[in-house]
Design an enzyme around this catalytic site. Structure first.
Site, PDB file in Angstrom:
ATOM      1  N   GLY A 212      41.622  47.545  50.357  1.00 12.55           N
ATOM      2  CA  GLY A 212      42.008  46.459  49.450  1.00 12.55           C
ATOM      3  C   GLY A 212      43.237  46.845  48.662  1.00 12.55           C
ATOM      4  O   GLY A 212      43.927  47.794  49.005  1.00 12.55           O
ATOM      5  N   ASN A 213      43.528  46.090  47.604  1.00 11.27           N
ATOM      6  CA  ASN A 213      44.659  46.447  46.742  1.00 11.27           C
ATOM      7  C   ASN A 213      44.350  46.014  45.316  1.00 11.27           C
ATOM      8  O   ASN A 213      43.287  45.453  45.042  1.00 11.27           O
ATOM      9  CB  ASN A 213      45.955  45.818  47.273  1.00 11.27           C
ATOM     10  CG  ASN A 213      45.866  44.312  47.325  1.00 11.27           C
ATOM     11  OD1 ASN A 213      45.685  43.657  46.307  1.00 11.27           O
ATOM     12  ND2 ASN A 213      45.982  43.742  48.520  1.00 11.27           N
TER      13      ASN A 213
END
Ligand code: CTP
Length: 400
Positions: A212-213
């Protein structure tokens, strides 16, 4: 402030299957601050109960000229109902009701209210595709339009008959959007459908882990809020986020992965006027997703990655009437890179933010943006809240 605050809407329901959606119209009108009263034709009661509508509207529902269950019958005053209303909305309007309205027939309370009402009248037809296409119905629609009534378009898709085509009643939110435009003619995004992607996407490695980020979704939620306040009907497709929005004009569609975000966008894109891609979509996803949690038995683990679909580039390829805006988050050669993305993805504008700027980027509530148009003209803005940035972005879009 809700966009129909204090408005009085008289909802006339005639007897078609789409009448089952009228409680959703009432709910959407209430959310926008309107007061609603209901008049039904006798056959409408076969499709939705007066009790449901009376409970939702908190007003008695009328369908006969007199209240007959009393020793002293009460006359349901059709003139008073028409005088009370700021708008009479007839939804669904069946073929039978349309024709009675066009001919001035008056054999039920709804028709009497229609004939005596002085307020604007909105009509949402609903019928099977061949009935809708029949010259008599088309002529009745023309006649009603010539009377000054606003006949709304019909939707296209699956019909109760099992056939597919034009004839469905417009969806409740779309009907309410028309009424919002009526009462707020000066809002710049009146009647426009805006699609916004926001947040991160999570790409599964196994049942417990993902790539993810740090995107928070704050910028996209701010854009959705501003778009709704400017009169738009908004679809907000969001990856996992803590952000919340409670606005009747914003439909939130929560997704997790880039693939899910792509499917959600693909479904909506053809009916959209403005699309803004503010999501930080993962550029890569694991080539395969392990069905069980990966054990740490091995000392080294290599995960093969494969690119995700570029959602904005897809919209750029499909673009017809849409105005398409992207974001570019850059760390070096910012202007140059953003202009390249604008051209490559066939955009009308791109919002550049640089991670070099203190106070800009992920998680924080502020941002420092530069808006670049397709003609490469550039407008810089100072550091401001993401909500203020959203206002600046829509000022640019409206002026495009
Ligand atoms: N975007 C998208 N789908 C992707 C990747 C990006 O819709 N799979 C959109 C983003 O929402 C943003 C724009 O494309 O509006 C640019 O995203 P950005 O991450 O800055 O650039 P990329 O196209 O991913 O290129 P790079 O990572 O090489 O800078």
């Amino acid at each position: 402030m809700p966009l129909l605050s204090g408005k009085k809407i008289l909802l006339g329901i005639s007897g078609g299957i789409a009448a089952y959606k009228t409680p959703l119209i009432v709910r959407a009108l209430h959310k926008q601050g309107a007061e609603v009263r209901v008049v039904m034709t006798p056959s409408a009661k076969d499709f939705v109960t007066p009790l449901t509508l009376a409970t939702l509207t908190k007003n008695p529902v009328l369908s006969t000229f007199t209240a007959t269950d009393l020793d002293n019958p009460i006359w349901n005053d059709h003139v008073e109902l028409g005088m009370w209303a700021d708008i009479l909305l007839i939804a669904p309007a069946t073929s039978n009701t349309l024709s009675a309205m066009a001919q001035g027939r008056c054999n039920n309370l709804l028709l009497a209210v229609y004939l005596s009402a002085k307020c604007p009248v909105y009509v949402a037809p609903a019928m099977d595709l061949d009935m809708f296409a029949h010259p008599s119905n088309q002529k009745n629609i023309e006649t009603l339009t010539s009377f000054g009534n606003q006949v709304l378009p019909v939707g296209e898709g699956a019909l109760a008959s099992g056939l597919e085509g034009k004839g469905r009643m417009l969806e409740p939110d779309e009907i309410v959007a028309h009424l919002i435009s009526h009462f707020n003619p000066d809002l710049p995004l009146n009647g426009k459908r805006v699609l916004i992607t926001t947040g991160p996407t999570f790409e599964a490695i196994d049942p417990v882990r993902f790539i993810g980020n740090h995107a928070s979704g704050k910028m996209g939620f701010a854009l959705a809020k501003v778009a709704a306040e400017l009169g738009a009907d908004v679809i907000l497709v969001t990856g996992p986020t803590q952000e919340k929005i409670d606005n009747p004009s914003v439909k939130v569609q929560a997704v997790v992965s880039a693939d899910e975000m792509f499917e959600a966008v693909k479904k909506e894109f053809s009916t959209i006027d403005i699309a803004i891609a503010a999501a930080a979509v993962a550029d890569f996803k694991p080539q395969t997703v392990a069905s069980q949690k990966i054990k740490k038995a091995k000392s080294n683990l290599t995960i093969a990655l494969t690119p995700t679909k570029d959602i904005l580039a897809y919209m750029g390829q499909m673009k017809k009437q849409q105005c398409l805006i992207g974001f570019a988050l850059e760390t070096e050669n910012e202007l140059e890179n953003a202009k390249l993305k604008l051209k490559k993805k066939n955009l009308d504008g791109i919002v550049l933010n640089s991670l070099q700027d203190p106070g800009a980027g992920f998680s924080v509530s502020t941002n420092k943006i530069t808006f670049i148009r397709a003609d490469h003209s550039v407008k810089d803005f100072p550091l401001q809240s993401k909500l203020e940035c959203a206002h600046r972005i829509f000022e640019q879009i409206v002026s495009l």
